[in-house]
Design an enzyme around this catalytic site. Structure first.
Site, PDB file in Angstrom:
ATOM      1  N   ALA A 284       9.873   1.047  34.437  1.00 54.42           N
ATOM      2  CA  ALA A 284      10.278   1.274  35.847  1.00 54.42           C
ATOM      3  C   ALA A 284      10.246  -0.402  37.090  1.00 54.42           C
ATOM      4  O   ALA A 284       9.864  -1.132  36.471  1.00 54.42           O
ATOM      5  CB  ALA A 284       9.635   2.382  37.335  1.00 54.42           C
ATOM      6  N   HIS A 285      10.761  -0.013  38.125  1.00 56.71           N
ATOM      7  CA  HIS A 285      11.042  -1.489  38.739  1.00 56.71           C
ATOM      8  C   HIS A 285      10.075  -2.486  39.072  1.00 56.71           C
ATOM      9  O   HIS A 285       8.725  -2.018  39.004  1.00 56.71           O
ATOM     10  CB  HIS A 285      11.447  -1.663  40.011  1.00 56.71           C
ATOM     11  CG  HIS A 285      11.046  -0.656  40.825  1.00 56.71           C
ATOM     12  ND1 HIS A 285      11.860   0.210  42.266  1.00 56.71           N
ATOM     13  CD2 HIS A 285      10.266  -0.124  40.903  1.00 56.71           C
ATOM     14  CE1 HIS A 285      11.038   0.615  43.051  1.00 56.71           C
ATOM     15  NE2 HIS A 285       9.692   0.911  42.037  1.00 56.71           N
TER      16      HIS A 285
END
Length: 340
Positions: free
Chosen positions: A247-248
């Protein structure tokens, strides 16, 4: 400032216009004409930035000299450092989203473009498979092999002697040498960011990048999201299996191994030399120290000290997990025998 290779700057915009666009009240009317050039997170905000604050604890230690403009709820306006300009809003994060969309726009392909764009730069001995597209401003290093139907977006830099498998999609990314990205992998799409707006849930702009250092492998159909503001970074020689989600804002160190179906939530930091078994899940904002080993199916919900071996859900030190599993097995067998 977001990387200009990937994001077009639409500012500066007068602070008064930003306040009107976001439906916020500008606490200092004299600041209405002040030019704002970028949206930024609190830690990166300066006098040319607009940011947001939802928890007054995050204001501790902020530099009063930054003089940033900040969306903030009325009850928290007093938490801002001296010299900052309050933009009072009942939904500060949603207001920030509107401002960010006004100030920045992701670069896209020109209409009708196909194949290798004339503004792309390819070094010698690059092989481009059928149906692949390479966007304007992209750079591809010597000896790299690009498979069929690959998409490399505007501004992407791919190093030398890389292998990009068929159907991979790469955008908003800087990629080192000798990187392998297998078929169907997606690098640099927007991370999962959302907040409550006036009419429901809205997406939060993702203004960061993906950095893949030298020697990284990304498995087939795995995804690495670009950062919300900071970069998503994967360190040298780290190997990621198929069907893995990164994920980010995640930072993964060097020489790590992540097995298939692992999921790493946003803003996780993983140290060098870690080993994650299949289907490991890591909650957001967790720090995993160097040399950690996580058994298959482990669910990590708190920080893990360097050199530890954890397993189970919630994940715990290996011996505690094994003792607990053995005790449960004995109790289940004993109760089963009593019923018989």
């Amino acid at each position: 400032m977001p990387d200009s290779r990937f994001f077009e700057a639409l500012g500066p915009v007068a602070l008064g216009e930003i306040a009107r666009l976001a439906g916020a009240t500008l606490a200092d009317a004299d600041a209405a004409g002040r030019p704002i050039g970028q949206a930024a997170v609190l830690s990166r905000a300066d006098a040319a930035s607009v940011t947001f604050l939802t928890d007054p604890r995050h204001a501790d230690g902020l530099d009063g000299g930054a003089h940033a403009a900040c969306f903030v709820a009325e009850t928290h306006a007093g938490a801002l450092p001296t010299g900052w300009t309050a933009l009072v809003s009942p939904l500060p994060h949603a207001a920030y989203v509107l401002a960010a969309e006004r100030l920045h726009r992701p670069r896209t392909w020109p209409a009708g473009a196909a194949g290798v764009h004339p503004d792309a730069e390819l070094e010698e001995d690059v092989v481009v498979g059928p149906g692949a597209v390479i966007g304007p401003g992209a750079q591809v290093g010597r000896g790299t092999r690009i498979g069929a139907n690959v998409s490399i977006g505007p501004g992407v830099a791919v190093g030398r002697d890389c292998q990009i498998g068929a159907g991979a999609v790469i955008g908003f990314a800087l990629i080192g040498d000798r990187v392998r990205i297998l078929g169907g992998a997606v690098i640099g799409e927007a991370g999962f960011g959302a907040t409550l707006g006036p009419k429901g849930i809205i997406d939060v702009p993702q203004l960061g990048r993906v950095i893949l250092q030298d020697g990284v492998t990304i498995g087939a159909n795995s995804t690495v999201d670009r950062g919300a503001w900071e970069d998503t970074t994967i360190g040298e020689n780290t190997k990621i299996d198929n069907l893995v989600q990164i994920a980010h804002n995640v930072v993964i160190g060097r020489n790590c191994v992540l097995a298939a179906q692992t999921g790493i939530s946003g803003s996780v930091t993983i140290g060098d030399g870690c080993q994650l078994g299949g289907r490991v899940g890591v909650a957001d904002h967790i720090t995993i120290g160097a040399g950690v080993r996580l058994a298959a199916n482990a669910g990590v919900v708190s920080d893990v000290a360097a050199g530890s071996t954890y397993g189970g859900f919630p994940a715990k030190p290996r011996m505690a997990w094994l003792r607990e599993s053995a005790w449960l097995a004995r109790m289940a067998a004993r109760r089963g025998g009593q019923r018989e």
